[in-house]
Design an enzyme around this catalytic site. Structure first.
Site, PDB file in Angstrom:
ATOM      1  N   CYS A  30       0.830  -1.212   0.000  1.00 51.00           N
ATOM      2  CA  CYS A  30       0.000   0.000   0.000  1.00 51.00           C
ATOM      3  C   CYS A  30       0.865   1.263   0.000  1.00 51.00           C
ATOM      4  O   CYS A  30       1.555   1.539   0.984  1.00 51.00           O
ATOM      5  CB  CYS A  30      -0.915  -0.051   1.223  1.00 51.00           C
ATOM      6  SG  CYS A  30      -1.757   1.485   1.617  1.00 51.00           S
ATOM      7  N   CYS A  33       0.128   3.728   2.772  1.00 54.45           N
ATOM      8  CA  CYS A  33       0.609   3.164   4.042  1.00 54.45           C
ATOM      9  C   CYS A  33       2.096   3.445   4.218  1.00 54.45           C
ATOM     10  O   CYS A  33       2.542   3.815   5.309  1.00 54.45           O
ATOM     11  CB  CYS A  33       0.376   1.653   4.090  1.00 54.45           C
ATOM     12  SG  CYS A  33      -1.350   1.132   4.009  1.00 54.45           S
TER      13      CYS A  33
END
Length: 132
Positions: A30, A33
């Site tokens: 991600c 993230c």
């Protein structure tokens, strides 16, 4: 205190034994993230009295499912064992600091009273439905 990995096995203990717990639900693939990770890590170093936990949603699927995580990163905050914040999306450093300040300033007596009132309402509703 640096961030720490949180797993299903240790989750309850961490939440129950610490006043404030910030959890970052994330995954290695991600992009947002990975962008949020250094902000979260830096905040963990600035607030040693708070637990900053990272939950890898790929490795801890059962824990992510239990909290209905459908977008990552998702930041969740517990205070005195109560979820007081949950929101998907990466925060900037200033936003995270504002969130921490807000969580520290919560009137937890009022929060616990609200939780108890909500639980009572649910119990009464369940009773009514059982009688029908």
């Amino acid at each position: 205190m640096a961030t720490r990995e949180i797993t299903l096995e240790g989750f309850a203990e961490v939440v129950e034994q610490n006043d404030i717990v910030l959890l970052d639900f994330w995954a290695a693939w991600c992009g947002p993230c990975r962008m949020f990770a250094p902000v979260f890590e830096k905040a963990s170093e600035q607030h040693a009295d708070i637990v900053f936990g990272k939950i890898d949603t790929e490795d801890q699927r059962e824990l992510a499912a239990a909290f209905h995580i459908s977008s990552i990163p998702t930041l969740m905050v517990f205070r005195e064992g109560v979820v007081v914040f949950s929101q998907p999306g990466a925060l900037g450093a200033q936003q995270l600091d504002q969130l921490i300040t807000g969580v520290r300033g919560l009137d937890m007596d009022a929060v616990h009273a609200d939780v108890a009132a909500h639980q009572q309402q649910r119990a009464e509703q369940t009773q009514k439905e059982a009688v029908r």
